[in-house]
Design a protein around this motif. Structure first.
Motif, PDB file in Angstrom:
ATOM      1  N   THR A  62      -6.188  -8.488   0.309  1.00  0.00           N
ATOM      2  CA  THR A  62      -5.795  -7.647   1.436  1.00  0.00           C
ATOM      3  C   THR A  62      -6.997  -6.905   2.006  1.00  0.00           C
ATOM      4  N   ILE A  63      -6.883  -6.481   3.259  1.00  0.00           N
ATOM      5  CA  ILE A  63      -7.895  -5.585   3.818  1.00  0.00           C
ATOM      6  C   ILE A  63      -7.923  -4.262   3.063  1.00  0.00           C
ATOM      7  N   GLY A  64      -6.840  -3.961   2.317  1.00  0.00           N
ATOM      8  CA  GLY A  64      -6.798  -2.749   1.510  1.00  0.00           C
ATOM      9  C   GLY A  64      -7.771  -2.769   0.350  1.00  0.00           C
ATOM     10  N   LEU A 112      -6.705  -1.967  13.692  1.00  0.00           N
ATOM     11  CA  LEU A 112      -6.659  -2.694  12.424  1.00  0.00           C
ATOM     12  C   LEU A 112      -6.558  -4.203  12.682  1.00  0.00           C
ATOM     13  N   TRP A 128      -9.678   1.466   6.157  1.00  0.00           N
ATOM     14  CA  TRP A 128      -9.675   0.008   6.248  1.00  0.00           C
ATOM     15  C   TRP A 128     -10.521  -0.480   7.416  1.00  0.00           C
ATOM     16  N   GLY A 172      -5.126  -1.292  -3.165  1.00  0.00           N
ATOM     17  CA  GLY A 172      -6.448  -1.861  -2.964  1.00  0.00           C
ATOM     18  C   GLY A 172      -7.198  -2.070  -4.265  1.00  0.00           C
ATOM     19  N   PRO A 222     -11.965   0.769  -2.607  1.00  0.00           N
ATOM     20  CA  PRO A 222     -10.676   1.157  -2.027  1.00  0.00           C
ATOM     21  C   PRO A 222     -10.209   2.518  -2.527  1.00  0.00           C
ATOM     22  N   SER A 260       0.789  -1.234   0.000  1.00  0.00           N
ATOM     23  CA  SER A 260       0.000   0.000   0.000  1.00  0.00           C
ATOM     24  C   SER A 260       0.821   1.285   0.000  1.00  0.00           C
ATOM     25  N   ARG A 285     -16.927  -1.206   8.967  1.00  0.00           N
ATOM     26  CA  ARG A 285     -15.578  -1.339   9.504  1.00  0.00           C
ATOM     27  C   ARG A 285     -15.457  -2.359  10.628  1.00  0.00           C
TER      28      ARG A 285
END
Length: 341
Positions: A144-146, A237, A304, A170, A165, A107, A154
C-alpha cells in the motif's frame, strides 16, 4: 579458505537461480486460494481469476459466511489466516499452487484495532508465506501507499525510497514487503506484491481505508446531492479504478518469474484531491455540493505520497491503466445510479 569461498559463491548462485529461473509455481493452469475474498478487492478478483483459469481452480475463502449468490459462483471455504493448520489442510487437500492473501485491516480501521491489525496483517501473512515456502507456492500479498511516511518524497514516489510509516497498517505492510523479499532470497519463494493506491469501486462498500472518501462521495452525490469530506480540499493522493486494479493484479500474478526485476512494485493510475473529484461530479450533477470537516484521517493522508512512479511495473510486466479520472467518474455514476433510484 578456497573451499569456503567456492561454497559461498555456489550458495549465492543457487539463491539467485531460485528467484530468477522457472519456479514450480509457473504453471499454465494454477489452483488458487484467495484469502479475505469477501472484501473490496476479493469478490472482483476471484471472479476475474475464475474467468481466466476456470471456476473450479479458484477457491475463495474468508472468515464470514458468503451470500448464496457468492457461494453459487464457485468453491468457497471458511479459512482463518491465523489458523496455520487449517490453512495447510486447505492447501494440501486442494492442490493449491498460488495463494493471494487479501486478509488485512486497512488504515483507518487498523488505528482503532491495533492488536487485531498486527495479528491479521503480520501473523496471518507470515502463516501464508511459510506455507508458500513449505509447498513451493506463488504468493501475492498487496502492499500500500501507507507503507510510505512523512519523510518519503511525496511527488512521483519511487519503488525504492525511505519507508517510515506512521500507522500500524503501514508498518505491517513494510513487514510484508521485507519478509516476502527475505523469503524470496533465502528460500526461493515466488513472492509478489503491489503497492496499491486508493481503490475506487462501485461493486463493494468501502473497507475502512483513508481513501474511502473517493467511493463514499459518489454514493452521497447520487443520494443526497452533497458530501462532507473528512479530508481537506487540497489533499492529493494516488488513486485507481477497481477494474484496472483487478486486471493489473491478474496480469502481475501471471507474469513469468524471469520478467520481475523486483518483488514489490508501485502501481497507480492517476492522482486527485477532494476538490478536483468534487468538480468532476458537479460537472455531471450540477446541484452537488461539497463541504469539508477533516478528522484524524487527515494526518494519515498527509503522510502519504501525492503521486507514485510506477514506471518499473509498466516496463517489466506491462502494467497499463485504461481509466483516467473522467472515464472513472462517468463509469462510477452510471454503475451506481441503479442503487440510488
Amino acid at each position: 579458505m578456497l573451499f569456503f569461498r567456492q561454497s559461498r559463491a555456489l550458495a549465492t548462485s543457487f539463491r539467485t537461480l531460485a528467484t530468477t529461473a522457472t519456479h514450480p509455481a509457473d504453471v499454465a493452469k494454477p489452483r488458487i486460494l484467495v484469502t479475505g475474498s469477501l472484501g473490496q478487492l476479493g469478490i472482483g478478483l476471484v471472479s476475474l481469476l475464475r474467468q481466466k483459469y476456470g471456476n473450479e481452480n479458484v477457491i475463495a475463502s474468508d472468515i464470514r459466511k458468503p451470500s448464496p449468490e457468492i457461494k453459487a459462483q464457485g468453491p468457497y471455504v471458511f479459512a482463518d489466516v491465523l489458523n496455520m493448520q487449517q490453512l495447510e489442510t486447505i492447501v494440501v487437500d486442494n492442490d493449491i499452487n498460488w495463494i493471494v492473501n487479501l486478509s488485512a485491516l486497512l488504515s483507518a480501521v487498523g488505528e482503532q484495532n491495533i492488536d487485531k491489525a498486527l495479528a491479521i496483517n503480520m501473523t496471518g501473512f507470515t502463516n501464508t508465506l511459510e506455507l508458500a515456502r513449505r509447498h513451493q507456492l506463488r504468493i501475492m500479498c498487496p502492499s500500500t501507499i501507507g507503507a510510505f511516511g512523512p519523510t518519503t518524497p511525496r511527488d512521483l514516489t519511487p519503488d525504492l525510497t525511505i519507508m517510515r510509516p506512521t500507522t500500524v497498517y503501514g508498518i505491517t505492510k513494510v513487514h510484508v514487503e521485507l519478509m516476502g523479499e527475505y523469503y524470496a532470497k533465502r528460500f526461493g519463494v515466488d513472492f509478489r506484491s503491489l503497492r496499491y493506491p486508493g481503490i475506487i469501486s462501485s461493486d463493494t462498500e468501502p473497507g475502512g481505508g483513508t481513501t474511502d472518501y473517493a467511493v463514499q462521495i459518489f454514493h452521497s452525490a447520487l443520494k443526497e446531492k452533497s458530501y462532507k469530506c473528512y479530508l481537506g480540499p487540497e489533499t492529493s493522493l494516488p488513486m485507481m479504478y477497481l477494474p484496472d486494479c483487478l486486471e493489473g493484479t491478474v496480469d502481475f500474478l501471471a507474469a513469468p518469474n524471469h520478467l520481475l526485476k523486483q518483488r514489490t512494485y508501485n502501481m497507480a493510475a492517476f492522482s486527485f484531491n477532494p476538490r478536483e473529484i468534487a468538480a468532476k461530479i458537479k460537472e455531471r450533477i450540477p446541484e452537488f455540493e461539497m463541504t469539508y470537516a477533516p478528522d484524524f484521517r487527515q494526518a494519515i493522508a498527509d503522510s502519504w505520497p501525492k503521486s507514485l512512479d510506477d514506471s518499473k511495473a509498466r516496463q517489466d510486466w506491462g502494467w497499463k491503466n485504461k481509466f483516467d479520472l473522467d472515464a472513472m467518474t462517468d463509469d462510477m455514476l452510471t454503475a451506481l445510479k441503479s442503487h440510488h433510484k
